[in-house]
Write a protein that holds these residues in place. Structure first.
Motif, PDB file in Angstrom:
ATOM      1  N   VAL A 190       0.795  -1.193  -0.035  1.00  9.57           N
ATOM      2  CA  VAL A 190       0.128   0.226  -0.154  1.00  9.57           C
ATOM      3  C   VAL A 190       1.116   1.382   0.150  1.00  9.57           C
ATOM      4  N   PRO A 191       0.289   2.375  -0.465  1.00  8.27           N
ATOM      5  CA  PRO A 191       1.149   3.666  -0.289  1.00  8.27           C
ATOM      6  C   PRO A 191       1.663   3.974   0.920  1.00  8.27           C
ATOM      7  N   LEU A 192       2.671   4.691   1.220  1.00  7.46           N
ATOM      8  CA  LEU A 192       3.490   4.858   2.389  1.00  7.46           C
ATOM      9  C   LEU A 192       2.391   5.916   3.296  1.00  7.46           C
ATOM     10  N   ARG A 193       1.472   6.528   2.896  1.00  8.80           N
ATOM     11  CA  ARG A 193       0.524   7.295   3.465  1.00  8.80           C
ATOM     12  C   ARG A 193      -0.348   6.372   4.384  1.00  8.80           C
ATOM     13  N   GLU A 194      -0.585   5.282   3.955  1.00 11.61           N
ATOM     14  CA  GLU A 194      -1.254   4.142   4.737  1.00 11.61           C
ATOM     15  C   GLU A 194      -0.833   3.597   5.920  1.00 11.61           C
TER      16      GLU A 194
ATOM     17  N   ASP B 140       3.171   8.410  -1.684  1.00 10.87           N
ATOM     18  CA  ASP B 140       2.429   7.504  -2.770  1.00 10.87           C
ATOM     19  C   ASP B 140       3.388   6.388  -3.145  1.00 10.87           C
ATOM     20  N   PHE B 141       4.899   6.542  -2.586  1.00 12.71           N
ATOM     21  CA  PHE B 141       5.672   5.445  -3.038  1.00 12.71           C
ATOM     22  C   PHE B 141       4.866   4.047  -2.331  1.00 12.71           C
ATOM     23  N   VAL B 142       5.107   2.880  -2.995  1.00 13.65           N
ATOM     24  CA  VAL B 142       4.615   1.596  -2.634  1.00 13.65           C
ATOM     25  C   VAL B 142       5.801   0.607  -2.516  1.00 13.65           C
ATOM     26  N   MET B 143       6.024   0.220  -1.294  1.00 14.55           N
ATOM     27  CA  MET B 143       6.956  -0.688  -1.125  1.00 14.55           C
ATOM     28  C   MET B 143       6.464  -2.047  -1.601  1.00 14.55           C
ATOM     29  N   ASP B 144       7.405  -2.748  -2.346  1.00 16.72           N
ATOM     30  CA  ASP B 144       7.163  -4.200  -2.878  1.00 16.72           C
ATOM     31  C   ASP B 144       8.199  -5.294  -2.443  1.00 16.72           C
ATOM     32  N   SER B 145       8.010  -5.835  -1.488  1.00 13.12           N
ATOM     33  CA  SER B 145       8.944  -6.995  -0.888  1.00 13.12           C
ATOM     34  C   SER B 145       9.499  -8.018  -1.774  1.00 13.12           C
TER      35      SER B 145
END
Length: 215
Positions: A53-57, A88-93
């Motif tokens: 999810v976006p960082l803001r969440e 808005d950045f989304v981390m994708d492990s």
């Protein structure tokens, strides 16, 4: 899977885990003083599926990063803080784990170094671990083939390896990162406390393995 050698340490981490960003330097320092240790690095898959999810969440991060700095003294760079502000950045492990698997294939002995590099790339330099250019930069720093590194994310074998590591972490019962296991030949044992410094961590590893700490 082959039976681990004596004095084996399994480090379950995630490149997008803020606590891992703080802890990995401790582990690198402890390992540097203990050449008898073998270290296996496993990506745990913190931000996959519905957790992407976006960082803001992820409203805990602004507070958590201060706690990480307080405990480990590691910093979070301005470039990362800008990403946090933008939100808005989304981390994708999955990509991060595949990237680590690919870098490890290029230089197996540097797995722990690459774990630290990936966390640094994101939390200090604000680089995406889903961007092939990030791996080109990291390869150049370590004298590796930059184009081969840039291609690791497009290799299905590395994504398969990442998913296998997620399963391995789950089978070990890992539900938080970082988690460390020691094995003196009798099977993996979770290190219940990671200590308060690199020196303390090293002593705890020695104690778990039944060894004297270096003087």
């Amino acid at each position: 899977m082959a039976k681990p050698a004596d004095n084996h340490v399994t480090y379950v981490f995630d490149a997008y885990c803020g606590w891992c960003h703080g802890f990995t330097p401790w582990l690198r320092e402890a390992v540097a003083d203990r050449p008898h240790l073998t270290v296996e690095v496993i990506s745990g898959g913190l931000f996959t599926g519905t957790r992407r999810v976006p960082l803001r969440e992820l409203t805990h991060i602004p507070t958590a990063r201060h706690r990480v700095t307080q405990v480990t003294r590691v910093e979070f760079g301005p470039a990362f803080l800008r990403l946090l502000d933008q939100g808005d950045f989304v981390m994708d492990s999955q990509d991060a784990a595949a990237g680590l698997a690919g870098l490890r294939a290029l230089a197996p002995a540097k797995a722990l170094d690459f774990a630290a590099e990936l966390s640094h790339a994101f939390y200090i330099e604000g680089l995406s671990l889903s961007d092939p250019a990030t791996y080109r930069v990291l390869a150049t720093r370590h004298g590796l083939d930059s184009e081969a590194a840039a291609a690791v994310l497009s290799d299905p074998a590395h994504h398969t390896a990442a998913r296998a590591e997620f399963t391995q972490a789950k089978d070990l019962g890992v539900d938080a990162f970082p988690t460390l296991f020691t094995d003196n030949g009798t099977g993996p044992r979770r290190l219940r406390s990671l200590g308060t410094s690199a020196q303390d961590l090293g002593r705890r590893i020695d104690s778990a393995l039944g060894r004297d700490s270096p003087r």
